[in-house]
Design an enzyme around this catalytic site. Sequence first.
Site, PDB file in Angstrom:
ATOM      1  N   MET A  27       0.838  -1.202   0.000  1.00 49.10           N
ATOM      2  CA  MET A  27       0.000   0.000   0.000  1.00 49.10           C
ATOM      3  C   MET A  27       0.875   1.256   0.000  1.00 49.10           C
ATOM      4  SD  MET A  27      -3.391  -0.959   2.106  1.00 49.10           S
ATOM      5  CE  MET A  27      -2.774  -0.677   3.738  1.00 49.10           C
ATOM      6  N   LEU A  30       6.574   2.994   1.659  1.00 47.45           N
ATOM      7  CA  LEU A  30       7.480   1.839   1.773  1.00 47.45           C
ATOM      8  C   LEU A  30       8.592   2.085   2.782  1.00 47.45           C
ATOM      9  CD1 LEU A  30       7.794   0.769  -1.989  1.00 47.45           C
ATOM     10  CD2 LEU A  30       6.074   0.116  -0.291  1.00 47.45           C
ATOM     11  N   HIS A  34       9.050  -3.612   3.654  1.00 48.98           N
ATOM     12  CA  HIS A  34       8.757  -3.842   2.234  1.00 48.98           C
ATOM     13  C   HIS A  34      10.040  -4.183   1.475  1.00 48.98           C
ATOM     14  CE1 HIS A  34       5.495  -0.899   3.456  1.00 48.98           C
ATOM     15  NE2 HIS A  34       4.779  -1.888   2.972  1.00 48.98           N
ATOM     16  N   ASP A 148       2.119  -9.342   9.115  1.00 44.83           N
ATOM     17  CA  ASP A 148       0.670  -9.521   8.974  1.00 44.83           C
ATOM     18  C   ASP A 148       0.388 -11.022   8.937  1.00 44.83           C
ATOM     19  OD1 ASP A 148      -0.365  -6.610   8.430  1.00 44.83           O
ATOM     20  OD2 ASP A 148       1.473  -6.848   7.282  1.00 44.83           O
ATOM     21  N   SER A 183       6.327  -0.383  10.335  1.00 42.36           N
ATOM     22  CA  SER A 183       4.972  -0.270   9.790  1.00 42.36           C
ATOM     23  C   SER A 183       4.793   1.112   9.192  1.00 42.36           C
ATOM     24  CB  SER A 183       3.949  -0.470  10.918  1.00 42.36           C
ATOM     25  OG  SER A 183       2.670  -0.022  10.508  1.00 42.36           O
ATOM     26  N   ARG A 185       2.282   2.739   9.439  1.00 45.93           N
ATOM     27  CA  ARG A 185       1.499   3.499  10.420  1.00 45.93           C
ATOM     28  C   ARG A 185       2.354   4.079  11.546  1.00 45.93           C
ATOM     29  NH1 ARG A 185      -2.703  -0.462   8.817  1.00 45.93           N
ATOM     30  NH2 ARG A 185      -4.442   0.780   8.036  1.00 45.93           N
TER      31      ARG A 185
END
Length: 277
Positions: A27, A30, A34, A148, A183, A185
């Site tokens: 998403m 990065l 990732h 995840d 993350s 986030r």
Amino acid sequence: MVVARRRAELASARAALPGSVGAVFTMGALHDGHRALLTAAREQDDSLVATIFVNPLQFGPAEDLSRYPQSLEADLALCEQAGVDLVWVPEVDDVYVGGLPRVSVDPGPLATDLEGASRPGHFAGVLTVVCKLLHLTAPMRSYFGQKDYQQIALVRRMVHDLDLGADIVEVPTVREADGLARSSRNVYLDEAQRAAAVALSAALRASADAARIGSDRDTVLNVGRQLLAAEPGVAIDYYELRAPDLSPAPEHGEARMLVAARVGSTRLIDNYPVELR
Ligand code: AMP
């Protein structure tokens, strides 16, 4: 590196890729997590496709879709550096032509547990977009992060149950020096929240350590849960011990600790392997 925007550009660039193709779906925003997926794919496959798409279907109405971090220029630079051959950066209507889908993937019973209990519809959204991305990028292998964990279990299940064919490769979680799982986030966290957030991985590590010295299941669970509960900046959503396939935890052998917690308004997840003796 080819940057495809429209579906037709993706299709023609994908058709031109030689050899085995590895795919990494993201998403954006990065980071090194990732990057680890891209590196693993680059090592194993002849060609590498990445996608950057914030999938509206997997966000609940009260979630952070509209403020999800974006950094396309830096993302493309990271992809280029990691040796990506083709990156697809679609708009919502390139993925969902003619509007959001009326037909979607039913993720089954595991999707209402753990993450799914707090995020109704989340995994239906995830599996629907992963199913589409697998078809559109047609990889031999697709790489997912253990960060995840439940997502991987569900993707594996979908690929098996619906005969989608791609090999699912798991990549270990990449962490900050203090243990916090990387993350997208994490950028939401202010200084105090960032300091509190380390309690998630610290709790998981404490549980894993308790298992290592032979503690029973309840002790393994409670050691970590109490540590996390003692951090005032953290509100626990769940802190659970499960079997590696997320069924109830065995008394002995391999298991998985999983946590979700809110730090301020940011919801963070993490997980850790434990060995019950
Ligand atoms: P996202 O962009 O958050 O949807 O994540 C895209 C992929 O990167 C997923 O397979 C994630 O599990 C993986 N990923 C995200 N963070 C990490 C991390 N810290 N370590 C390893 N993989 C990660």
